[in-house]
Every structure is written in C-alpha cells, then in structure tokens.
Design a protein around this motif. Structure first.
Motif, PDB file in Angstrom:
ATOM      1  N   ASP A 185       0.808  -1.208   0.000  1.00 32.28           N
ATOM      2  CA  ASP A 185       0.000   0.000   0.000  1.00 32.28           C
ATOM      3  C   ASP A 185       0.846   1.265   0.000  1.00 32.28           C
ATOM      4  O   ASP A 185       0.335   2.347   0.321  1.00 32.28           O
ATOM      5  CB  ASP A 185      -0.927   0.011   1.225  1.00 32.28           C
ATOM      6  N   PHE A 186       2.113   1.155  -0.349  1.00 38.16           N
ATOM      7  CA  PHE A 186       3.002   2.313  -0.240  1.00 38.16           C
ATOM      8  C   PHE A 186       2.488   3.509  -1.051  1.00 38.16           C
ATOM      9  O   PHE A 186       2.520   4.648  -0.594  1.00 38.16           O
ATOM     10  CB  PHE A 186       4.415   1.958  -0.705  1.00 38.16           C
ATOM     11  N   GLY A 187       1.990   3.276  -2.246  1.00 36.98           N
ATOM     12  CA  GLY A 187       1.575   4.365  -3.113  1.00 36.98           C
ATOM     13  C   GLY A 187       0.128   4.774  -2.978  1.00 36.98           C
ATOM     14  O   GLY A 187      -0.327   5.658  -3.715  1.00 36.98           O
ATOM     15  N   ASP A 188      -0.623   4.169  -2.041  1.00 33.41           N
ATOM     16  CA  ASP A 188      -2.032   4.530  -1.881  1.00 33.41           C
ATOM     17  C   ASP A 188      -2.140   5.966  -1.377  1.00 33.41           C
ATOM     18  O   ASP A 188      -1.552   6.319  -0.341  1.00 33.41           O
ATOM     19  CB  ASP A 188      -2.718   3.582  -0.894  1.00 33.41           C
ATOM     20  N   PRO A 189      -2.888   6.812  -2.042  1.00 34.52           N
ATOM     21  CA  PRO A 189      -2.963   8.232  -1.632  1.00 34.52           C
ATOM     22  C   PRO A 189      -3.817   8.417  -0.385  1.00 34.52           C
ATOM     23  O   PRO A 189      -4.847   7.772  -0.216  1.00 34.52           O
ATOM     24  CB  PRO A 189      -3.596   8.903  -2.851  1.00 34.52           C
ATOM     25  N   ILE A 190      -3.383   9.321   0.494  1.00 34.27           N
ATOM     26  CA  ILE A 190      -4.157   9.721   1.667  1.00 34.27           C
ATOM     27  C   ILE A 190      -3.938  11.215   1.888  1.00 34.27           C
ATOM     28  O   ILE A 190      -2.981  11.795   1.373  1.00 34.27           O
ATOM     29  CB  ILE A 190      -3.757   8.933   2.940  1.00 34.27           C
ATOM     30  N   THR A 191      -4.830  11.820   2.660  1.00 35.12           N
ATOM     31  CA  THR A 191      -4.714  13.243   3.000  1.00 35.12           C
ATOM     32  C   THR A 191      -4.654  13.365   4.517  1.00 35.12           C
ATOM     33  O   THR A 191      -5.560  12.914   5.217  1.00 35.12           O
ATOM     34  CB  THR A 191      -5.903  14.047   2.452  1.00 35.12           C
ATOM     35  N   VAL A 192      -3.584  13.973   5.020  1.00 31.49           N
ATOM     36  CA  VAL A 192      -3.389  14.138   6.455  1.00 31.49           C
ATOM     37  C   VAL A 192      -3.161  15.614   6.745  1.00 31.49           C
ATOM     38  O   VAL A 192      -2.206  16.216   6.231  1.00 31.49           O
ATOM     39  CB  VAL A 192      -2.193  13.297   6.962  1.00 31.49           C
ATOM     40  N   GLY A 193      -4.035  16.202   7.538  1.00 27.68           N
ATOM     41  CA  GLY A 193      -3.904  17.619   7.857  1.00 27.68           C
ATOM     42  C   GLY A 193      -3.968  18.515   6.642  1.00 27.68           C
ATOM     43  O   GLY A 193      -3.297  19.555   6.591  1.00 27.68           O
ATOM     44  N   GLY A 194      -4.748  18.110   5.650  1.00 26.76           N
ATOM     45  CA  GLY A 194      -4.892  18.908   4.437  1.00 26.76           C
ATOM     46  C   GLY A 194      -3.767  18.723   3.439  1.00 26.76           C
ATOM     47  O   GLY A 194      -3.781  19.355   2.372  1.00 26.76           O
ATOM     48  N   VAL A 195      -2.811  17.860   3.748  1.00 22.91           N
ATOM     49  CA  VAL A 195      -1.675  17.620   2.853  1.00 22.91           C
ATOM     50  C   VAL A 195      -1.812  16.230   2.243  1.00 22.91           C
ATOM     51  O   VAL A 195      -2.019  15.243   2.959  1.00 22.91           O
ATOM     52  CB  VAL A 195      -0.342  17.739   3.604  1.00 22.91           C
ATOM     53  N   GLN A 196      -1.699  16.164   0.928  1.00 23.13           N
ATOM     54  CA  GLN A 196      -1.782  14.879   0.251  1.00 23.13           C
ATOM     55  C   GLN A 196      -0.427  14.182   0.279  1.00 23.13           C
ATOM     56  O   GLN A 196       0.609  14.799   0.021  1.00 23.13           O
ATOM     57  CB  GLN A 196      -2.244  15.069  -1.200  1.00 23.13           C
ATOM     58  N   THR A 197      -0.478  12.885   0.591  1.00 19.61           N
ATOM     59  CA  THR A 197       0.730  12.065   0.607  1.00 19.61           C
ATOM     60  C   THR A 197       0.319  10.629   0.315  1.00 19.61           C
ATOM     61  O   THR A 197      -0.799  10.387  -0.145  1.00 19.61           O
ATOM     62  CB  THR A 197       1.453  12.181   1.967  1.00 19.61           C
ATOM     63  N   THR A 198       1.208   9.692   0.541  1.00 22.98           N
ATOM     64  CA  THR A 198       0.879   8.273   0.385  1.00 22.98           C
ATOM     65  C   THR A 198       1.016   7.584   1.737  1.00 22.98           C
ATOM     66  O   THR A 198       1.671   8.089   2.648  1.00 22.98           O
ATOM     67  CB  THR A 198       1.803   7.594  -0.642  1.00 22.98           C
ATOM     68  N   LYS A 199       0.389   6.420   1.853  1.00 24.33           N
ATOM     69  CA  LYS A 199       0.421   5.704   3.117  1.00 24.33           C
ATOM     70  C   LYS A 199       1.851   5.352   3.521  1.00 24.33           C
ATOM     71  O   LYS A 199       2.243   5.505   4.681  1.00 24.33           O
ATOM     72  CB  LYS A 199      -0.417   4.434   3.019  1.00 24.33           C
ATOM     73  N   GLY A 200       2.634   4.889   2.558  1.00 25.88           N
ATOM     74  CA  GLY A 200       4.010   4.514   2.875  1.00 25.88           C
ATOM     75  C   GLY A 200       4.852   5.700   3.289  1.00 25.88           C
ATOM     76  O   GLY A 200       5.610   5.637   4.262  1.00 25.88           O
ATOM     77  N   GLN A 201       4.731   6.799   2.567  1.00 28.88           N
ATOM     78  CA  GLN A 201       5.513   7.990   2.903  1.00 28.88           C
ATOM     79  C   GLN A 201       5.065   8.573   4.243  1.00 28.88           C
ATOM     80  O   GLN A 201       5.893   9.078   5.018  1.00 28.88           O
ATOM     81  CB  GLN A 201       5.366   9.035   1.801  1.00 28.88           C
ATOM     82  N   TYR A 202       3.774   8.489   4.533  1.00 30.18           N
ATOM     83  CA  TYR A 202       3.280   8.985   5.823  1.00 30.18           C
ATOM     84  C   TYR A 202       3.863   8.169   6.975  1.00 30.18           C
ATOM     85  O   TYR A 202       4.229   8.722   8.008  1.00 30.18           O
ATOM     86  CB  TYR A 202       1.757   8.924   5.841  1.00 30.18           C
ATOM     87  N   ARG A 203       3.966   6.851   6.790  1.00 31.72           N
ATOM     88  CA  ARG A 203       4.561   6.021   7.837  1.00 31.72           C
ATOM     89  C   ARG A 203       6.029   6.371   8.045  1.00 31.72           C
ATOM     90  O   ARG A 203       6.512   6.461   9.179  1.00 31.72           O
ATOM     91  CB  ARG A 203       4.406   4.536   7.490  1.00 31.72           C
TER      92      ARG A 203
END
Length: 300
Positions: A185-203
């Motif tokens: 799921d590394f490349g799955d997009p998510i939005t955290v605090g209004g900032v778009q990133t990916t699940k892997g990068q967020y971890r």
C-alpha cells in the motif's frame, strides 16, 4: 538462577459430574537472575555474565469442561481454558538495560518495577520533545482456548480455537518494505492535515517522531486444529491378523484459519525463536505452517 513457586488450586464438580471447573493461581519468584555487565575494552572482553537481581511472575489459569449432550449415539464434550501472567523485575544489580529486539523500532527494557516484556523506544511528547518510553507490550493480555469433541455413533469430530488477546509485534518487515517503497500500500494516496501524501511515505515521516507506527497488534484467533475420525470395524483387519482389536481412520489439519489485524505474514512469529524477552520480532522468519495428516491407527 534459583526459582521458588507457590501454586494453589480448586477443582469443582458440577451438575452431577457433567461439568468440572478448575482454578489455579501461582506466584513464581526468581532470584540470582543471570545478568550481563559491560567490561572496559582494555580487558580484552566486552561483557561478563553474573548472578544478580530478582523477578516475580504471577499468573492465573482456569479450565471448564462440560458434557452438554450425552445420549446413546451422540456425545458432545466442550472445554474452555483461560490463562494470563504478569512479570515484574523487583531488583537489579546493574543499571537498567535493553535486551533483545532492535533499538530503532523498540526493544524490551529491563528495569526495576517494570515488565521484562515491555517495549521501549523513541517517542514524541505533546510539546514536541523526544524521549524514550514504553511504546508496546510483547506479552498478551490473556490467552483462551475452546475445544469441542463431538461423537455420533462411530464418527468423531474434534476442533480447537486459540485466542490470543492483546500484545504487540515489532513489524520490522513492514519498515524495510517502506524504505524500499515496496509495501503493497506504499503508493495509496491519503490526506493528512490537508496535505496529500501516500500511506508509505506517511509512515516513514511518522517514524521520525515515533516508532509506534511499526508496532502492530499481535492479537489473533486461530482454528488451531480439526480432526475427523471414523471407527472401522476390526473384522476387516482380523481376516489378516486376529490380534487387531480396534481401528480408526482419521484426517486432521493444523493452523487452518487465522483472524487477525496484523499486517504481516503471521502475528505468532518471532525472529529470535520462542524466547520470553525476544519474541514478537518479525523480520523475515518462516511463519507457522498449515499441515494435514491422514492416519490409520490399529489397536492390538
């Protein structure tokens, strides 16, 4: 090491012996714990093993067995088990130290008044400062088992469920996959605090603040074993050998199904084997295997 254990129990027979309840509690006290002392490198050695310190382990176990159905052709026996244990270090002859695991993701810390299976690692406080504190616990909260044995005439069915509630696993595999950008799921997009990133990068970004991100729940329910057997008439074998008194044909399987929130291969896995202080570390060990048996048992 020296160990002293006090154990007490109570057995109850209920409903005209159609049900039994066993309760057991124990208190284990270990003295002269084997410890390691750091030595100056000028001595030519790095550590020395010596006796020092005490630890206490307390636990409780319960077992309930009942026969809800006992007819001429049908019999049903069910059994439930429950156990829990807690350990605490009472004294040490050395300063607190880490034992086993990987420091970057969390490892057990041996200290007076603490659990020897508590995971400690870097974490971020509310004010933004970083500290070393407990971020997990390897020991499950409790363990339960449920087994049933059903017999209909010559056919027997036995199955066992195993439930481990609580506890954590250090998922080093997931961290390594994220570093290589190879997680599923590394490349799955998510939005955290209004900032778009990916699940892997967020971890990976969260890992800089707390190592909790790669500590996952180790609880699970497993269909541990299923066995189906049939009692064959011994007359089929007595034609060849009269000494055969009974015969049973069976098929069984182990580790058939697992229900868990753990994202790795299996939460019941440890890179360092089944050691008290080093279990719960997942870094590529072979998981428990699913196995099947076919058997013919003859009684003489």
């Amino acid at each position: 090491e020296r160990e002293r254990e006090i154990e007490g129990g109570l057995d109850l027979y209920l409903f005209h012996n159609r049900a039994t309840l066993g309760l057991t509690g124990y208190d284990k006290h270990i003295t002269d714990l084997l410890q390691q002392r750091q030595l100056p490198t000028s001595s030519g050695f790095t550590t020395a093993i010596f006796n020092g310190g005490t630890m206490q382990t307390r636990g409780f176990e319960a077992e309930l067995t009942a026969a809800p159905l006992a007819a001429t052709n049908v019999q049903w026996t069910t059994s439930a088990t429950f156990s829990l244990s807690r350990s605490k270090v009472l004294s040490l002859d050395v300063p607190p130290y880490f034992s086993g695991g990987f420091g970057g993701l969390g490892q057990p810390r041996i200290q007076v008044g603490g659990s020897p299976t508590a995971l400690f690692g870097p974490d971020t406080l509310a004010d933004g400062s970083q500290t070393i504190r407990q971020i997990g616990e390897l020991n499950p909260t409790f363990i339960m088992g449920l087994s049933n044995d059903v017999q209909y005439k010559k056919t027997h069915l036995y199955f066992l469920f195993d439930w481990h509630h609580g506890g954590d696993v250090v998922d080093l595999n997931h961290w390594l996959w994220d570093l290589a950008q190879a997680s599923a799921d590394f490349g799955d997009p998510i939005t955290v605090g209004g900032v778009q990133t990916t699940k892997g990068q967020y971890r990976l970004d969260s890992y800089q603040k707390t190592k909790r991100v790669y500590i996952e729940p180790a609880g699970f329910v497993k269909l541990r074993e299923v066995t189906l057997s049939y009692d064959i008439s011994p007359n089929l074998f007595q034609r060849v050998w009269s000494g055969v008194q009974d015969a049973t044909l069976s098929v069984s399987g182990r580790n058939l199904l697992t229900w868990t929130d753990y994202q790795g291969l299996d939460p019941e896995v440890s890179n360092f084997g089944n050691q008290q202080l080093a279990r719960g570390i997942d870094v590529g060990p072979y998981p428990p295997s699913r196995s099947f048996w076919f058997a013919l048992n003859l009684g003489f």
